[in-house]
Design a protein around this motif. Structure first.
Motif, PDB file in Angstrom:
ATOM      1  N   UNK A  95       3.313  55.940  65.683  1.00 33.45           N
ATOM      2  CA  UNK A  95       3.463  57.133  66.509  1.00 33.45           C
ATOM      3  C   UNK A  95       4.036  58.294  65.694  1.00 33.45           C
ATOM      4  N   UNK A  96       5.018  58.007  64.835  1.00 35.76           N
ATOM      5  CA  UNK A  96       5.616  59.070  64.032  1.00 35.76           C
ATOM      6  C   UNK A  96       4.607  59.739  63.123  1.00 35.76           C
ATOM      7  N   UNK A  97       3.713  58.970  62.516  1.00 36.32           N
ATOM      8  CA  UNK A  97       2.678  59.529  61.652  1.00 36.32           C
ATOM      9  C   UNK A  97       1.713  60.395  62.461  1.00 36.32           C
ATOM     10  N   UNK A  98       1.313  59.893  63.616  1.00 38.22           N
ATOM     11  CA  UNK A  98       0.402  60.651  64.470  1.00 38.22           C
ATOM     12  C   UNK A  98       1.055  61.932  64.970  1.00 38.22           C
ATOM     13  N   UNK A  99       2.345  61.861  65.244  1.00 33.28           N
ATOM     14  CA  UNK A  99       3.069  63.025  65.743  1.00 33.28           C
ATOM     15  C   UNK A  99       3.034  64.160  64.723  1.00 33.28           C
ATOM     16  N   UNK A 100       3.323  63.861  63.463  1.00 35.67           N
ATOM     17  CA  UNK A 100       3.316  64.898  62.429  1.00 35.67           C
ATOM     18  C   UNK A 100       1.941  65.542  62.318  1.00 35.67           C
ATOM     19  N   UNK A 101       0.899  64.724  62.335  1.00 34.99           N
ATOM     20  CA  UNK A 101      -0.452  65.263  62.252  1.00 34.99           C
ATOM     21  C   UNK A 101      -0.807  66.138  63.432  1.00 34.99           C
ATOM     22  N   UNK A 102      -0.368  65.723  64.601  1.00 32.15           N
ATOM     23  CA  UNK A 102      -0.642  66.499  65.807  1.00 32.15           C
ATOM     24  C   UNK A 102       0.098  67.830  65.817  1.00 32.15           C
ATOM     25  N   UNK A 103       1.316  67.847  65.342  1.00 31.10           N
ATOM     26  CA  UNK A 103       2.055  69.107  65.272  1.00 31.10           C
ATOM     27  C   UNK A 103       1.324  70.094  64.363  1.00 31.10           C
TER      28      UNK A 103
ATOM     29  N   UNK B 241      -7.134  55.075  67.740  1.00 35.42           N
ATOM     30  CA  UNK B 241      -8.042  56.084  68.256  1.00 35.42           C
ATOM     31  C   UNK B 241      -7.588  57.493  67.941  1.00 35.42           C
ATOM     32  N   UNK B 242      -8.542  58.408  68.001  1.00 33.07           N
ATOM     33  CA  UNK B 242      -8.252  59.806  67.715  1.00 33.07           C
ATOM     34  C   UNK B 242      -7.588  60.474  68.910  1.00 33.07           C
ATOM     35  N   UNK B 243      -6.752  61.464  68.632  1.00 29.43           N
ATOM     36  CA  UNK B 243      -6.104  62.241  69.686  1.00 29.43           C
ATOM     37  C   UNK B 243      -6.764  63.611  69.736  1.00 29.43           C
ATOM     38  N   UNK B 244      -7.299  63.954  70.883  1.00 28.72           N
ATOM     39  CA  UNK B 244      -7.929  65.259  71.026  1.00 28.72           C
ATOM     40  C   UNK B 244      -6.915  66.277  71.532  1.00 28.72           C
ATOM     41  N   UNK B 245      -7.148  67.526  71.187  1.00 25.65           N
ATOM     42  CA  UNK B 245      -6.287  68.624  71.624  1.00 25.65           C
ATOM     43  C   UNK B 245      -6.993  69.382  72.741  1.00 25.65           C
ATOM     44  N   UNK B 246      -6.362  69.462  73.880  1.00 26.68           N
ATOM     45  CA  UNK B 246      -6.945  70.187  75.002  1.00 26.68           C
ATOM     46  C   UNK B 246      -6.833  71.682  74.754  1.00 26.68           C
ATOM     47  N   UNK B 247      -7.960  72.408  74.718  1.00 25.24           N
ATOM     48  CA  UNK B 247      -7.883  73.859  74.475  1.00 25.24           C
ATOM     49  C   UNK B 247      -7.217  74.586  75.634  1.00 25.24           C
ATOM     50  N   UNK B 248      -6.428  75.587  75.300  1.00 24.43           N
ATOM     51  CA  UNK B 248      -5.721  76.368  76.313  1.00 24.43           C
ATOM     52  C   UNK B 248      -6.095  77.841  76.155  1.00 24.43           C
TER      53      UNK B 248
END
Length: 532
Positions: A4-12, A172-179
């Motif tokens: 989760x920590x690795x995914x969090x950095x990438x998502x930020x 799995x990949x995490x998608x970003x919901x466009x705003x």
């Protein structure tokens, strides 16, 4: 698969974050797992309150959401004050925290950093507070935390991640919901534009939400011949313009200007009492035919108005301009603005005018600087009347939530956001003592910040208020440290001067000859209970 920590950095990073302000602890080790490899810059403050205020200053200058990463329990409670300040000033601040293992929450078992209900505590201050109970909830939680930064009035948001979830793997990949930002209704814009064009004596009230709309604001003001009154967070949007009124709408002179207008266009301002009724009269200035532009639906509902246009200030002003005649309407604006400026400057009195002269001298010596302030007398003076030469370049914590200790860490965040610009932190000797250790962060990061300490040996403004209320002055004289020795311990240049504008500028320019941060002490007259 990653943790989760690795995914969090990438998502930020994917969501536009490039800097994280945090103090690592055993409860956030897993949240740091992906940070070093992510390319995100990590800045280490000396206290979690400093992390929050640094993120605040960074967000205000960069225009990007800022992140503070704190531990469970005391890390979060220390960050609540910056979160409250960010909420008052509409600053996009995300606080990421750990929390104890999911199975232990709410049971009062005495675990390290345990709170009865950390999530509920954060919910009371944050616009959004998300608890992640499973790894696959990370993306949705981030979507919800980032949504207010785009879709409404920004402010603090919070995500807490239990220790066992932080160390879990995510697949799995995490998608970003466009705003998307809201857009005002075209029919309402047309109706508002018609009303504005028909006004004989319009005035514009510009708040912090207008600071990115300077060009549109200036064009509309010129077309209408409308004075532009700027709240604290809007100073600089129409610098050195004949229609500029860089003065508090709490002043009688500015209230007269507003009350004498037949139409008031309020852009990106909450119309809050710390800007519009700081003397606590219990009444706002009279606002005839009020038209409001704001990105927040709740905010628009808080004051009756003729038209409530929900949308971003820049795009909404551009749409109004497109709906109006291209030829200028009226010519009286510069005269009205000049009369208001003269009366306002006279109204603040000789002591505050002298301090405004110091601010003006610094502006001329260091053009385009970022002036970041705490609650101290020169800041009070500037908030009443001061024109800065850069939109968004004058901000402080003396309005809204009013947290002491803001100036030093917020200036550090501002300098990290824009290292090419001079940064001047203006703090009092009392407020500085809330956050002096943060100067070492500026040393670590080699930031070119002038820490300007107005030393009147105590809480002079509070002492004067107690005296005015016929309360015996007590508790207002905390002894200041020896700022010269303090600067020496930090390993930074030090200067000392009188409050004379030329003396202040000389000391600041001399200290700036060396790279990195520096400290200048202004020996201000101490408060005397007898008025001396």
């Amino acid at each position: 698969m990653s943790r989760v920590g690795e995914a969090l950095a990438g998502q930020l990073k994917q969501r536009g974050v490039d800097t994280v302000f945090g103090i690592p602890g055993v409860h956030t080790v897993e949240l740091y797992r992906g940070l070093a490899a992510s390319g995100l810059r990590h800045v280490t403050p000396r206290h979690e309150q400093g992390a929050g205020f640094m993120a605040d200053g960074y967000a205000r200058v960069s225009g990007k959401p800022a992140v503070a990463l704190v531990i469970t329990g005391p890390g979060l409670t220390n960050a609540l004050t910056p979160m409250a300040q960010a909420r008052a000033d509409s600053v996009p601040l995300l606080v990421l925290s750990g929390v104890n293992r999911a199975a232990t929450l709410g049971k009062g078992l005495g675990h390290l950093h345990e709170l009865p209900d950390q999530h509920a505590l954060a919910t009371g201050v944050a616009l959004v507070s998300e608890h992640i109970s499973a790894p696959d909830q990370l993306g949705l939680a981030l979507d919800r935390a980032f949504a207010p930064f785009v879709e409404g009035r920004p402010g603090p948001t919070h995500i807490q991640i239990p220790l066992d979830v932080a160390s879990a793997t995510i697949s799995g990949a995490i998608s970003v919901t466009p705003r998307r930002q809201p857009v005002a209704d075209p029919a309402e814009i047309a109706a508002a534009a018609e009303a504005v064009a028909q006004a004989d004596r319009p005035v514009i009230l510009a708040g912090g939400g207008a600071r990115w709309a300077g060009a549109e604001l200036r064009e509309l003001a010129e077309r209408l011949s409308a004075p532009v009154v700027q709240t604290v967070n809007a100073r600089g949007v129409v610098f050195a313009h004949g229609l500029s009124v860089p003065a508090s709408p709490s002043l009688r002179a500015v209230r007269r200007l507003i009350g004498d207008s037949d139409l008031v266009l309020a852009v990106g301002t909450e119309l809050g009492p710390t800007d519009y009724d700081m003397y606590d009269t219990g009444a706002m200035p009279d606002m005839n035919s009020l038209i409001r532009i704001d990105i927040c639906t709740d905010q628009l509902a808080r004051h009756e108005c003729h038209f409530a246009l929900r949308g971003d200030a820049r795009h909404t002003l551009a749409a109004i301009l497109d709906s109006m005649p291209q030829t200028p309407i009226g010519t009286a604006g510069p005269t009205r603005a000049e009369q208001a400026r003269r009366a306002a400057l006279e109204e603040i009195g000789p002591q505050y005018r002298a301090q405004v002269e110091v601010l003006g001298a610094l502006r001329e010596a260091l053009p385009g600087s970022l002036m970041v302030g705490d609650s101290t007398q020169p800041i009070y003076a500037g908030n009443l009347y001061y024109e800065h030469d850069r939109a968004g370049g004058w901000f402080n914590a003396a309005t809204g939530y009013g947290a002491l200790g803001y100036g030093i860490p917020a200036a550090i965040g501002a300098s990290i956001a824009d290292p090419a610009s001079p940064v001047i932190c203006i703090t009092g000797d009392g407020g500085a003592q809330f956050s002096l250790p943060e100067i070492m962060t500026a040393v670590d990061e080699r930031l070119p910040i002038t820490f300007l300490v107005w030393n009147n040996q105590g809480y002079r403004e509070i002492a004067a208020a107690m005296q005015a209320a016929d309360v015996e002055v007590i508790g207002c004289d905390p002894s200041p440290p020896d700022f010269g020795k303090l600067a020496a311990s930090f390993g930074i240049p030090f200067g000392k001067c009188t409050p004379d504008p030329d003396a202040v500028v000389r000391s600041v320019l001399q200290a700036r000859r060396r790279p990195g941060p520096h400290l200048v002490e202004i020996e201000a007259p101490p408060f005397s209970p007898k008025g001396g």
